[in-house]
Design a protein around this motif. Structure first.
Motif, PDB file in Angstrom:
ATOM      1  N   HIS A  98       0.716  -1.615   0.153  1.00 31.62           N
ATOM      2  CA  HIS A  98       0.221  -0.166   0.477  1.00 31.62           C
ATOM      3  C   HIS A  98       0.653   1.032  -0.098  1.00 31.62           C
ATOM      4  O   HIS A  98       0.697   1.951  -0.739  1.00 31.62           O
ATOM      5  N   GLY A 101       2.105   2.967  -2.611  1.00 37.80           N
ATOM      6  CA  GLY A 101       1.420   4.215  -4.211  1.00 37.80           C
ATOM      7  C   GLY A 101       0.964   5.805  -3.374  1.00 37.80           C
ATOM      8  O   GLY A 101      -0.260   5.930  -3.053  1.00 37.80           O
ATOM      9  N   LYS A 133       0.468  -2.849  -8.884  1.00 34.95           N
ATOM     10  CA  LYS A 133       0.364  -1.451  -8.243  1.00 34.95           C
ATOM     11  C   LYS A 133       0.215  -0.197  -9.485  1.00 34.95           C
ATOM     12  O   LYS A 133       0.451   0.317 -10.274  1.00 34.95           O
ATOM     13  N   SER A 136      -2.860   1.154 -11.566  1.00 32.52           N
ATOM     14  CA  SER A 136      -2.990   2.294 -10.897  1.00 32.52           C
ATOM     15  C   SER A 136      -2.817   3.356 -11.773  1.00 32.52           C
ATOM     16  O   SER A 136      -2.724   3.810 -13.399  1.00 32.52           O
ATOM     17  N   CYS A 138      -2.043   6.416 -11.090  1.00 37.88           N
ATOM     18  CA  CYS A 138      -1.075   7.657 -10.974  1.00 37.88           C
ATOM     19  C   CYS A 138      -0.060   6.966 -11.276  1.00 37.88           C
ATOM     20  O   CYS A 138       0.948   5.674 -11.303  1.00 37.88           O
ATOM     21  N   THR A 141       2.860   5.529  -8.987  1.00 35.92           N
ATOM     22  CA  THR A 141       2.200   4.653  -8.634  1.00 35.92           C
ATOM     23  C   THR A 141       2.808   3.402  -9.351  1.00 35.92           C
ATOM     24  O   THR A 141       3.766   2.929  -8.852  1.00 35.92           O
ATOM     25  N   ARG A 142       3.019   4.063 -10.761  1.00 36.26           N
ATOM     26  CA  ARG A 142       3.303   2.792 -11.577  1.00 36.26           C
ATOM     27  C   ARG A 142       4.932   2.170 -11.387  1.00 36.26           C
ATOM     28  O   ARG A 142       5.524   1.520 -11.917  1.00 36.26           O
TER      29      ARG A 142
END
Length: 445
Positions: A98, A101, A133, A136, A138, A141-142
């Motif tokens: 988690h 991200g 992830k 995602s 975002c 995050t990637r």
């Protein structure tokens, strides 16, 4: 009370390296009441040094999980680092995944490092949690997910490669090469190159496509991937990279000249010409990289390359000059006449940086028995520039005989002293026995 009394007394003991004093310290630490734990996979107890020395209690798993969602960035980062020490814990793996991200990059980097420690390489739990992830919305995050996958999945030949989960990772990374964000494309190229087998045609073809990317950092990653995966001396690969020497982005030009040096074999004239042309680049980081590359590819008696490296001693930036000093010194070695002549000819250059570079180069390649060079270097002690004067005060390398005496003199004296002590001891023992006169060669002692 025992803890408060023992901390000041044993602080010096705890500073010693634990690996070298593991066995003798265990009984002492147990007598002092220091808490001990066991390393994973080992049967040796080790002290909780940080807890004992600071007096702070180690945070529990529940506290770390709570702090991982704290509003303060340093608290979240510290908690994620602590969760990385909880090996094979499902809750900790979920919390670290988690954190990939997180809105702050520092927390994401801590989560990436923690994910690599929390389980074995290629563990299905960490790989699956990180793989999620990549979808995602975002881009940060990637990027964090791709970088983490490169760290936690096995390289080519690892037992976990080729599994259904590993094939999903391959497909996910490959799909991100066409991502809308340039940072994701760069991270995907780096991850794909790190996981690829040497000479992997698929990865090389993907890198060739990204050589035309609109973002400079993506092109830089593609150049590095090609240079790492192609075979040594591949002229075709050099032709792929050579056009990037005229790229508008200086980091791409730098990566291109270093990539050519990594691919080319020593003495490759085509690569040498490309590197010599890059020595005249408008950016100092490219000139510095080209100087390093030229010294790496040139041969010992390649006079055009030696002259080009000597010309780099006249560069107006100090880092290319320093690269030229070390390149000429490593390429020519001590006593190389051409290198010494090239440096001597520039001792009176108008630029003080060049004069200093020549003095430093002569201190590496000239010897103290070269009287003419020694005299010219001594004259630079009165130079108008303070940096040249400081460099001129360092002595030249000792000559061959002096260096041999320097290296072997101490050993010779040590051997002679050892033999003398042995002879004197033996003589005294024989003198104590009148019936044994001892060997004639020791009678003078």
């Amino acid at each position: 009370a025992l803890r408060s009394a023992a901390v000041p007394a044993t602080r010096a003991v705890l500073r010693r390296r634990w690996a070298g004093h593991r066995r003798p310290l265990v009984p002492q630490l147990r007598r002092l009441g220091i808490p001990l734990t066991r390393l994973p996979g080992e049967g040796v107890a080790v002290p909780l040094l940080r807890t004992f020395c600071t007096g702070a209690k180690a945070p529990s798993k529940e506290e770390l999980l709570k702090d991982a969602s704290h509003h303060d960035v340093p608290v979240r980062r510290k908690a994620v680092k602590g969760l990385g020490k909880l090996r094979d814990d499902a809750d900790a793996i979920a919390a670290v995944a988690h954190a990939l991200g997180d809105e702050d990059v520092a927390v994401q980097l801590a989560a990436q490092a923690a994910m690599a420690k929390i389980a074995d390489v290629g563990d299905e739990r960490t790989v699956s949690a990180t793989l999620e992830k990549l979808s995602s919305a975002c881009e940060w995050t990637r990027i964090a997910g791709l970088s983490t996958l490169a760290d936690i999945t096995g390289k080519a030949g690892h037992p976990t490669r080729g599994t259904p989960l590993d094939l999903k990772v391959n497909e996910a990374i490959r799909s991100r090469l066409q991502d809308e964000d340039w940072g994701v494309r760069r991270a995907a190229m780096d991850a794909m190159a790190k996981r690829a087998l040497f000479g992997c045609g698929e990865t090389i073809e993907a890198a060739k496509v990204l050589l035309q990317d609109q973002m400079g950092t993506v092109r830089e990653s593609a150049i590095k991937a090609i240079a790492a995966l192609v075979s040594k001396g591949s002229r075709e690969a050099i032709d792929w990279i050579a056009p990037r020497l005229d790229d508008w982005h200086e980091s791409v030009r730098r990566a291109a000249v270093l990539g050519i040096a990594r691919i080319a074999v020593r003495g490759d004239q085509y690569a040498l010409e490309l590197e010599k042309s890059s020595c005249d680049d408008r950016s100092w980081i490219v000139r510095k990289a080209a100087t390093d590359a030229l010294a790496q590819t040139a041969t010992l008696n390649d006079l055009p390359c030696l002259r080009k490296l000597a010309r780099m001693l006249e560069d107006f930036d100090p880092l290319p000059r320093m690269a030229a000093i070390y390149g000429l010194a490593e390429l020519g070695g001590v006593g190389h006449r051409k290198v010494i002549k090239l440096a001597e000819a520039r001792l009176d250059h108008r630029d003080p940086g060049t004069r200093q570079a020549c003095v430093q180069l002569l201190e590496k390649v000239a010897t103290s028995d070269m009287e003419d060079i020694s005299r010219k270097v001594e004259e630079k002690m009165d130079d108008e520039d303070e940096h040249v004067r400081d460099s001129a005060f360092l002595p030249l390398r000792p000559s061959g005989k002096a260096r041999l005496a320097e290296e072997g003199g101490f050993q010779t004296c040590q051997i002679w002293a050892t033999w003398t002590a042995w002879a004197l001891t033996r003589t005294r023992r024989r003198a104590a026995r009148p019936d044994d006169a001892g060997p004639p060669e020791l009678s003078h002692w």
